[in-house]
Design an enzyme around this catalytic site. Structure first.
Site, short mmCIF file in Angstrom:
data_model
loop_
_atom_site.label_atom_id
_atom_site.label_comp_id
_atom_site.label_asym_id
_atom_site.label_seq_id
_atom_site.Cartn_x
_atom_site.Cartn_y
_atom_site.Cartn_z
N ASP A 107 -9.42 3.45 -4.08
CA ASP A 107 -8.62 3.80 -2.90
C ASP A 107 -8.79 5.17 -2.55
O ASP A 107 -9.42 6.07 -3.29
CB ASP A 107 -6.97 3.66 -3.29
CG ASP A 107 -6.18 3.85 -2.37
OD1 ASP A 107 -6.44 3.37 -1.17
OD2 ASP A 107 -5.38 4.52 -2.46
N ASP A 109 -6.48 7.18 0.42
CA ASP A 109 -5.27 7.99 0.42
C ASP A 109 -4.24 8.08 -0.69
O ASP A 109 -4.00 6.94 -1.10
CB ASP A 109 -4.54 7.62 1.77
CG ASP A 109 -5.36 8.03 2.81
OD1 ASP A 109 -5.76 9.23 3.14
OD2 ASP A 109 -5.38 7.09 3.87
N ASN A 199 -3.40 3.88 -6.06
CA ASN A 199 -1.77 4.34 -6.46
C ASN A 199 -0.79 3.32 -5.99
O ASN A 199 0.56 3.38 -6.18
CB ASN A 199 -1.72 5.49 -5.57
CG ASN A 199 -1.40 5.50 -4.16
OD1 ASN A 199 -2.51 5.02 -3.40
ND2 ASN A 199 -0.34 5.76 -3.42
#
Length: 252
Positions: A107, A109, A199
């Site tokens: 990922d 961001d 996240n």
């Protein structure tokens, strides 16, 4: 704050599109295939409707109804069509260099960087060391729910060494229950040899057994999460089956 931790856009403001307007834009790049599928769906729907009545009043009502179709419903229709195309995969064939390697989906961001509505993107501590080591061990793929017009130029500046073999953006996600989900089964890789670092648990809700969770990051320059993950991924890189290896790591 260390100077090297900021990816500036002083000369690339238009390209990075990090302003609030760019980040919330509802437009996204559309592939020719997607437009063709939409055209086919629209034409079929129109033919069925017109066949029932040719009156201008009903045709006008049809057009109004078609224009009010929820975006989520349309996206689900397009995804259904995608699944029906034999051999369709999000990733190209594995290169000779990556033969036998585990594929790691990473990922962007709050995992590698944090974006500001101002004029910069903040790099997470140790992101350079982490990506360098990941590129040595895995077939690395960037997969973000962000729009390509923002994420692509940011990744250009972040990934100077060309660690990512491919980049996937919002249009490659599956819109499921209000969330953009990264469906690993669409990659074209053996799921037993596929990992995802993200996240957000919602991003890998379809494949939690393939996930290596990471804490969300915003601006803590004392964070060592990525540094601590390096030895874990070094161990996982030799796994024959990620399910077994991850299960052992998670065991108390």
């Amino acid at each position: 704050m260390e100077h090297g931790s900021i990816i500036t856009q002083a000369r690339r403001e238009d390209a990075l599109v990090l302003t609030k307007q760019g980040l919330v834009s509802k437009s996204s790049p559309k592939k020719p295939r997607g437009r063709n599928i939409f055209k086919a769906l629209f034409c079929c729907f129109r033919a069925q409707h017109v066949g029932q009545s040719s009156s201008s009043t009903e045709l006008s009502a049809y057009k109004e109804e078609a224009n009010t179709i929820a975006k989520s419903d349309l996206l689900q229709c397009l995804q259904y069509q995608f699944y029906q195309i034999p051999g369709t995969c999000l990733l190209p064939e594995v290169t000779e260099e990556d033969q036998g390697r585990i594929c790691v989906v990473i990922d962007l961001d709050e995992t590698l960087v944090h974006s500001s509505f101002k004029v910069y993107v903040l790099k997470r501590p140790y992101v350079d060391e982490f990506l360098r080591r990941m590129g040595e061990l895995f077939e690395c793929v960037l997969f973000t729910a962000s729009l390509a017009k923002y994420a692509d130029p940011v990744t250009d500046l972040l990934d100077r060494c060309g660690v990512f073999r491919a980049r996937l953006f919002r249009e490659s996600c599956v819109f499921h229950q209000g969330c953009y989900v990264k469906d690993l089964s669409r990659l074209g890789r053996d799921l037993r040899k596929t990992l995802i670092l993200d996240n957000s648990p919602a991003s890998y809700i379809f494949h939690p057994e393939n996930a290596v969770p990471v804490q969300s990051w915003f601006d803590d320059m004392a964070d060592t999460e990525l540094l601590n993950l390096i030895p874990i991924f070094e161990e996982l890189s030799a796994a024959e089956d990620v399910y077994t290896s991850l299960g052992q790591l998670r065991a108390p």
